[in-house]
Design an enzyme around this catalytic site. Structure first.
Site, mmCIF file in Angstrom:
data_model
loop_
_atom_site.group_PDB
_atom_site.id
_atom_site.type_symbol
_atom_site.label_atom_id
_atom_site.label_comp_id
_atom_site.label_asym_id
_atom_site.label_seq_id
_atom_site.Cartn_x
_atom_site.Cartn_y
_atom_site.Cartn_z
ATOM 1 N N CYS A 127 0.732 -1.336 -0.031
ATOM 2 C CA CYS A 127 0.035 -0.011 0.134
ATOM 3 C C CYS A 127 0.882 1.253 -0.013
ATOM 4 C CB CYS A 127 -1.164 -0.014 1.350
ATOM 5 S SG CYS A 127 -1.999 1.590 1.376
ATOM 6 N N CYS A 130 -0.263 4.090 2.229
ATOM 7 C CA CYS A 130 -0.064 3.942 3.821
ATOM 8 C C CYS A 130 1.340 4.206 4.163
ATOM 9 C CB CYS A 130 -0.406 2.449 4.139
ATOM 10 S SG CYS A 130 -2.001 1.856 3.493
ATOM 11 N N ASP A 131 2.192 3.862 3.167
ATOM 12 C CA ASP A 131 3.784 3.436 3.815
ATOM 13 C C ASP A 131 4.532 4.533 3.065
ATOM 14 O OD1 ASP A 131 2.955 1.584 5.373
ATOM 15 O OD2 ASP A 131 3.373 -0.052 4.081
#
Lengths: 296, 98
Positions: A127, A130-131
């Site tokens: 993701c 997200c990261d």
């Protein structure tokens, strides 16, 4: 004995629970991990009609509260097996029900290479949104050729120093607007006809070996973003229900499966469009059909 | 409620005993889902001290402990890192880990 057991507490499962709970049925939702499903990883929802400036997390949490408010029971247990007599066996208990709705969703496909699992959170990610922020100014690699891979490469090109885009074919399957954009971004290097052979580590991700037209090339990257699609996890249903060649549960008249009183809703069903709107729609219909057939 | 700490306070709080630091960010959905679980654990597991740390405000800790995904839970024993738990976990999974 429950009226309806729902497997999965994502948008489809929780919508089914909301409808069944409001209809006064005795409902149990079984969830292996956490409520919300894939949508909790999304930021602001851009295309759910009537919701503006609402995040995936807020949406899920509101829906979860709604479900609890109508008296639905939610248990965090992993379903191991379901029989056609409508017995549901989990890692902790056994339950019987008059109807079952399967809403187990999808998960990100893995490369299935050595070191991959171990390096999740240490360089391997599924993701970018997200990261991505943890890779400011670093070199990263995105694997895949569909829309999600292209989107992730574009997103990461604004954060990372350099983005390698590794794709096994010689053309992309994603939308043209993304493809054009990718080609215009200077810090994205596209590697066609290439596959990931090996993931190398020294505590964290160190480099990736790529097979480029039969030649092995070692590329040093801090991040490896795997975006090769999603997969259904319907192994436990394969002896019970008809699945299609991709592992999705075959449905007819939208939410009916090959077994009486077992319904399917959301992304794990064979369908044309997998969106939040179609997940909630499936959930509503599955609950309504389950109730209707119970009363007939 | 679990107390939020910053880079400066971090070194001090991890020094003694069993300490769990929940690395999160406000934009992270899975972190928000984990937060109530950490609150519950902090009420039940009295042998641990619980803290949370906003990764957007505490880059030193992020760099030092190679935080590359959130939520990440850093578990210390007398200042020594003994476990790193990455990703959203259920309460029972965390109980098993601690």
């Amino acid at each position: 004995m429950f009226d309806i057991i729902i497997i999965g507490a994502g948008p489809a499962g929780l919508t089914a629970a909301l409808y069944a709970g409001r209809a006064g049925k005795k409902v149990l939702v079984l969830e292996a991990k956490n409520y919300g499903g894939q949508i909790i990883n999304s930021g602001i929802l851009e295309n759910y009609p009537g919701l503006y400036n609402v995040t995936g997390y807020d949406f899920s949490t509101t829906l979860y509260k709604q479900v609890l408010d109508v008296g639905v029971e939610v248990k965090y247990e992993t379903v191991k097996r379901v029989t056609k007599e409508l017995l549901v066996i989990t890692d902790k208990n056994e339950y019987t029900s008059k109807a079952i709705i399967i809403a187990t969703g999808l998960s990100r496909k893995k490369l299935k290479l050595e070191n991959e699992e171990e390096l999740i959170g240490k360089g391997v990610s599924y993701c970018a949104v997200c990261d991505g922020n943890f890779y400011k100014g670093k070199d990263v690699m995105v694997v895949g050729g569909g829309n999600s891979a292209l989107e992730e490469a574009i997103y990461l090109s604004n954060i990372a120093n350099k983005v390698y885009l590794v794709h096994r074919r010689n053309n992309f399957t994603g939308e043209n607007t993304y493809i054009e954009k990718i080609k215009s971004i200077n810090n994205i290097e596209i590697l066609y006809n290439s596959t990931v052979e090996k993931i190398n580590k020294n505590n964290v991700l160190e480099s990736v070996d790529i097979n480029l037209n039969g030649e092995i090339k070692n590329i040093k990257v801090s991040g490896l973003f795997v975006a090769i699609g999603l997969e259904a996890n319907n192994e436990i249903f394969k002896d019970l229900l008809e699945l299609n060649s991709f592992g999705y549960i075959k449905s007819h008249d939208t939410v009916f499966t090959s077994v009486k009183n077992i319904y399917v809703a959301g992304d794990t069903r064979d369908k044309e469009l997998r969106q939040l709107t179609t997940a909630t729609s499936d959930g509503a219909l599955a609950a309504t059909m389950a109730i209707k057939n119970m009363e007939d | 409620m679990v107390k939020e700490i910053n880079d400066k306070e971090f070194e001090e709080v991890i020094k003694t005993g069993k300490v769990l630091v929940d690395c999160f960010a406000n934009w992270c959905g899975p972190c928000k889902m984990l937060s109530p679980v950490i609150d519950e654990l902090s009420n039940e597991k009295k042998d641990y001290s619980f803290y949370k740390l906003d990764v957007d405000k505490s880059s030193d800790v992020v760099m030092k402990y190679n935080v590359m995904s959130i939520p990440t839970l850093l578990v210390f024993n007398d200042g020594k890192l003994v476990n790193t738990i990455v990703g959203l976990r259920s309460k029972s999974e965390l109980e098993n880990e601690l």
